[in-house]
Design a protein around this motif. Structure first.
Motif, PDB file in Angstrom:
ATOM      1  N   VAL A   1       0.879  -1.172   0.000  1.00 24.90           N
ATOM      2  CA  VAL A   1       0.000   0.000   0.000  1.00 24.90           C
ATOM      3  C   VAL A   1       0.913   1.217   0.000  1.00 24.90           C
ATOM      4  CG1 VAL A   1      -1.771   1.294   1.220  1.00 24.90           C
ATOM      5  CG2 VAL A   1      -1.823  -1.213   1.251  1.00 24.90           C
ATOM      6  N   ASP A   2       0.782   2.034  -1.015  1.00 24.33           N
ATOM      7  CA  ASP A   2       1.600   3.224  -1.160  1.00 24.33           C
ATOM      8  C   ASP A   2       0.680   4.442  -1.056  1.00 24.33           C
ATOM      9  OD1 ASP A   2       3.365   5.235  -1.833  1.00 24.33           O
ATOM     10  OD2 ASP A   2       4.201   4.190  -3.561  1.00 24.33           O
ATOM     11  N   ALA A   3       0.845   5.211  -0.011  1.00 22.38           N
ATOM     12  CA  ALA A   3       0.023   6.412   0.187  1.00 22.38           C
ATOM     13  C   ALA A   3       0.684   7.579  -0.525  1.00 22.38           C
ATOM     14  CB  ALA A   3      -0.118   6.710   1.669  1.00 22.38           C
ATOM     15  N   LYS A   4      -0.058   8.183  -1.433  1.00 22.72           N
ATOM     16  CA  LYS A   4       0.435   9.312  -2.217  1.00 22.72           C
ATOM     17  C   LYS A   4      -0.161  10.599  -1.667  1.00 22.72           C
ATOM     18  CE  LYS A   4       2.660   6.899  -5.285  1.00 22.72           C
ATOM     19  NZ  LYS A   4       4.106   7.020  -5.389  1.00 22.72           N
ATOM     20  N   TYR A   5       0.659  11.597  -1.501  1.00 24.22           N
ATOM     21  CA  TYR A   5       0.156  12.893  -1.058  1.00 24.22           C
ATOM     22  C   TYR A   5      -0.150  13.727  -2.302  1.00 24.22           C
ATOM     23  CZ  TYR A   5      -0.568  16.802   2.066  1.00 24.22           C
ATOM     24  OH  TYR A   5      -1.132  17.833   2.774  1.00 24.22           O
ATOM     25  N   LYS A   6      -1.081  13.184  -3.091  1.00 26.47           N
ATOM     26  CA  LYS A   6      -1.524  13.808  -4.334  1.00 26.47           C
ATOM     27  C   LYS A   6      -3.045  13.706  -4.369  1.00 26.47           C
ATOM     28  CE  LYS A   6       2.337  11.775  -6.925  1.00 26.47           C
ATOM     29  NZ  LYS A   6       2.652  10.882  -8.062  1.00 26.47           N
ATOM     30  N   ILE A   7      -3.671  14.606  -5.075  1.00 29.51           N
ATOM     31  CA  ILE A   7      -5.128  14.560  -5.211  1.00 29.51           C
ATOM     32  C   ILE A   7      -5.479  13.840  -6.510  1.00 29.51           C
ATOM     33  CG2 ILE A   7      -7.193  15.970  -5.576  1.00 29.51           C
ATOM     34  CD1 ILE A   7      -5.881  18.095  -3.794  1.00 29.51           C
ATOM     35  N   MET A   8      -6.459  12.936  -6.424  1.00 32.36           N
ATOM     36  CA  MET A   8      -6.983  12.277  -7.612  1.00 32.36           C
ATOM     37  C   MET A   8      -8.464  12.611  -7.698  1.00 32.36           C
ATOM     38  SD  MET A   8      -6.851   8.348  -8.881  1.00 32.36           S
ATOM     39  CE  MET A   8      -5.268   8.492  -9.671  1.00 32.36           C
ATOM     40  N   PRO A   9      -8.812  13.615  -8.525  1.00 33.81           N
ATOM     41  CA  PRO A   9     -10.210  14.053  -8.585  1.00 33.81           C
ATOM     42  C   PRO A   9     -11.141  13.025  -9.209  1.00 33.81           C
ATOM     43  CG  PRO A   9      -8.861  15.283 -10.145  1.00 33.81           C
ATOM     44  CD  PRO A   9      -7.940  14.400  -9.370  1.00 33.81           C
TER      45      PRO A   9
ATOM     46  N   SER B   1       4.551   7.446 -13.919  1.00 27.49           N
ATOM     47  CA  SER B   1       5.559   6.985 -12.958  1.00 27.49           C
ATOM     48  C   SER B   1       4.910   6.170 -11.829  1.00 27.49           C
ATOM     49  CB  SER B   1       6.369   8.154 -12.395  1.00 27.49           C
ATOM     50  OG  SER B   1       5.540   9.039 -11.666  1.00 27.49           O
ATOM     51  N   ASP B   2       3.699   6.555 -11.393  1.00 27.94           N
ATOM     52  CA  ASP B   2       2.989   5.772 -10.376  1.00 27.94           C
ATOM     53  C   ASP B   2       2.589   4.409 -10.935  1.00 27.94           C
ATOM     54  OD1 ASP B   2       3.259   7.822  -8.567  1.00 27.94           O
ATOM     55  OD2 ASP B   2       1.157   8.410  -8.585  1.00 27.94           O
ATOM     56  N   GLN B   3       2.167   4.370 -12.202  1.00 25.65           N
ATOM     57  CA  GLN B   3       1.810   3.090 -12.809  1.00 25.65           C
ATOM     58  C   GLN B   3       3.028   2.171 -12.903  1.00 25.65           C
ATOM     59  OE1 GLN B   3      -0.713   3.278 -16.350  1.00 25.65           O
ATOM     60  NE2 GLN B   3      -1.281   5.365 -15.762  1.00 25.65           N
ATOM     61  N   TYR B   4       4.163   2.711 -13.325  1.00 22.22           N
ATOM     62  CA  TYR B   4       5.391   1.908 -13.385  1.00 22.22           C
ATOM     63  C   TYR B   4       5.781   1.415 -11.996  1.00 22.22           C
ATOM     64  CZ  TYR B   4       6.337   3.459 -18.189  1.00 22.22           C
ATOM     65  OH  TYR B   4       6.278   3.708 -19.530  1.00 22.22           O
ATOM     66  N   GLN B   5       5.653   2.284 -11.003  1.00 18.47           N
ATOM     67  CA  GLN B   5       6.002   1.921  -9.633  1.00 18.47           C
ATOM     68  C   GLN B   5       5.101   0.792  -9.142  1.00 18.47           C
ATOM     69  OE1 GLN B   5       5.725   5.207  -6.919  1.00 18.47           O
ATOM     70  NE2 GLN B   5       6.863   4.167  -5.321  1.00 18.47           N
TER      71      GLN B   5
ATOM     72  N   GLY C   1      -0.944  -8.228  -4.108  1.00 17.78           N
ATOM     73  CA  GLY C   1      -1.588  -7.015  -4.571  1.00 17.78           C
ATOM     74  C   GLY C   1      -0.753  -5.777  -4.341  1.00 17.78           C
ATOM     75  N   ALA C   2      -1.147  -4.710  -5.035  1.00 15.22           N
ATOM     76  CA  ALA C   2      -0.518  -3.410  -4.874  1.00 15.22           C
ATOM     77  C   ALA C   2      -1.620  -2.356  -4.931  1.00 15.22           C
ATOM     78  CB  ALA C   2       0.513  -3.159  -5.970  1.00 15.22           C
ATOM     79  N   VAL C   3      -1.679  -1.517  -3.910  1.00 14.43           N
ATOM     80  CA  VAL C   3      -2.716  -0.491  -3.808  1.00 14.43           C
ATOM     81  C   VAL C   3      -2.043   0.874  -3.698  1.00 14.43           C
ATOM     82  CG1 VAL C   3      -4.667   0.384  -2.459  1.00 14.43           C
ATOM     83  CG2 VAL C   3      -4.255  -2.090  -2.598  1.00 14.43           C
ATOM     84  N   PHE C   4      -2.486   1.809  -4.517  1.00 11.47           N
ATOM     85  CA  PHE C   4      -2.033   3.189  -4.405  1.00 11.47           C
ATOM     86  C   PHE C   4      -3.203   3.999  -3.875  1.00 11.47           C
ATOM     87  CE2 PHE C   4       1.989   4.043  -6.984  1.00 11.47           C
ATOM     88  CZ  PHE C   4       2.531   2.821  -6.632  1.00 11.47           C
ATOM     89  N   CYS C   5      -2.961   4.751  -2.827  1.00 16.77           N
ATOM     90  CA  CYS C   5      -4.006   5.514  -2.162  1.00 16.77           C
ATOM     91  C   CYS C   5      -3.699   7.004  -2.299  1.00 16.77           C
ATOM     92  CB  CYS C   5      -4.076   5.110  -0.693  1.00 16.77           C
ATOM     93  SG  CYS C   5      -5.475   5.824   0.166  1.00 16.77           S
ATOM     94  N   TYR C   6      -4.660   7.732  -2.842  1.00 15.64           N
ATOM     95  CA  TYR C   6      -4.545   9.168  -3.085  1.00 15.64           C
ATOM     96  C   TYR C   6      -5.536   9.925  -2.213  1.00 15.64           C
ATOM     97  CZ  TYR C   6      -2.110   7.778  -7.360  1.00 15.64           C
ATOM     98  OH  TYR C   6      -1.234   7.229  -8.252  1.00 15.64           O
TER      99      TYR C   6
ATOM    100  N   VAL D   1      -1.817 -10.796 -10.249  1.00 15.36           N
ATOM    101  CA  VAL D   1      -1.642  -9.837  -9.162  1.00 15.36           C
ATOM    102  C   VAL D   1      -2.802  -8.852  -9.208  1.00 15.36           C
ATOM    103  CG1 VAL D   1      -0.175  -8.037  -8.184  1.00 15.36           C
ATOM    104  CG2 VAL D   1       0.872 -10.039  -9.256  1.00 15.36           C
ATOM    105  N   LYS D   2      -3.433  -8.633  -8.076  1.00 14.93           N
ATOM    106  CA  LYS D   2      -4.510  -7.652  -7.962  1.00 14.93           C
ATOM    107  C   LYS D   2      -3.889  -6.286  -7.721  1.00 14.93           C
ATOM    108  CE  LYS D   2      -7.927 -10.611  -7.974  1.00 14.93           C
ATOM    109  NZ  LYS D   2      -8.982 -10.622  -8.946  1.00 14.93           N
ATOM    110  N   ILE D   3      -4.393  -5.306  -8.436  1.00 21.21           N
ATOM    111  CA  ILE D   3      -3.944  -3.930  -8.216  1.00 21.21           C
ATOM    112  C   ILE D   3      -5.177  -3.074  -7.943  1.00 21.21           C
ATOM    113  CG2 ILE D   3      -1.839  -4.113  -9.596  1.00 21.21           C
ATOM    114  CD1 ILE D   3      -3.379  -2.620 -11.844  1.00 21.21           C
ATOM    115  N   ALA D   4      -4.970  -1.986  -7.256  1.00 16.69           N
ATOM    116  CA  ALA D   4      -6.087  -1.094  -6.952  1.00 16.69           C
ATOM    117  C   ALA D   4      -5.578   0.330  -6.822  1.00 16.69           C
ATOM    118  CB  ALA D   4      -6.784  -1.521  -5.666  1.00 16.69           C
ATOM    119  N   VAL D   5      -6.493   1.233  -7.096  1.00 16.90           N
ATOM    120  CA  VAL D   5      -6.266   2.644  -6.831  1.00 16.90           C
ATOM    121  C   VAL D   5      -7.425   3.075  -5.931  1.00 16.90           C
ATOM    122  CG1 VAL D   5      -7.420   3.352  -8.963  1.00 16.90           C
ATOM    123  CG2 VAL D   5      -5.845   4.919  -7.850  1.00 16.90           C
ATOM    124  N   ALA D   6      -7.097   3.843  -4.913  1.00 17.23           N
ATOM    125  CA  ALA D   6      -8.106   4.228  -3.922  1.00 17.23           C
ATOM    126  C   ALA D   6      -7.934   5.691  -3.562  1.00 17.23           C
ATOM    127  CB  ALA D   6      -7.960   3.363  -2.674  1.00 17.23           C
ATOM    128  N   THR D   7      -9.014   6.250  -3.027  1.00 19.06           N
ATOM    129  CA  THR D   7      -8.942   7.598  -2.471  1.00 19.06           C
ATOM    130  C   THR D   7      -9.517   7.581  -1.063  1.00 19.06           C
ATOM    131  OG1 THR D   7     -11.105   8.231  -3.362  1.00 19.06           O
ATOM    132  CG2 THR D   7      -9.178   8.766  -4.705  1.00 19.06           C
TER     133      THR D   7
END
Length: 105
Positions: free
Chosen positions: A10-18, A28-32, A44-49, A71-77
């Motif tokens: 789980v990678d917490a990003k200090y970015k806004i995803m509207p 770069s986040d997708q590659y990461q 799994g890999a989850v990116f949280c914005y 591999v399960k991937i997710a993007v979350a806010t």
């Protein structure tokens, strides 16, 4: 002593995803996210914005050459806690954790 397996990144990003869409992630986040999934035995890999509320979007990627290649991937806010509203943020955090758990179940 054997190392414990890593189940999900789980990678917490200090970015806004509207708008919650994989294609709205920076390249770069997708590659990461792909690198995390490919270089480990994680399920799994989850990116949280930052966002207005808890949202969760998941997908599956397949990595060639990896023994367990699905591999399960997710993007979350999740919303940033507002003054005096820590209880609401805690509830949102619990909801997000539950979504991450179901991702790898």
């Amino acid at each position: 002593h054997d190392a414990l397996p890593i189940w999900v990144f789980v990678d917490a990003k200090y970015k806004i995803m509207p708008e919650l869409k994989f294609e709205k992630m920076s390249m770069s986040d997708q590659y990461q996210q792909f690198a995390y999934a490919a270089a480990s035995e994680a399920k799994g890999a989850v990116f949280c914005y930052l966002g207005d509320s808890v949202q969760f979007l998941e997908s599956t990627i397949y990595i060639r050459g990896k023994e367990s290649n699905e591999v399960k991937i997710a993007v979350a806010t999740i919303g940033f806690p507002k003054d005096g509203d820590l209880a609401s943020w805690r509830n949102d955090s619990k909801l997000l954790i539950e979504k991450v758990r179901t991702l790898i179940a």
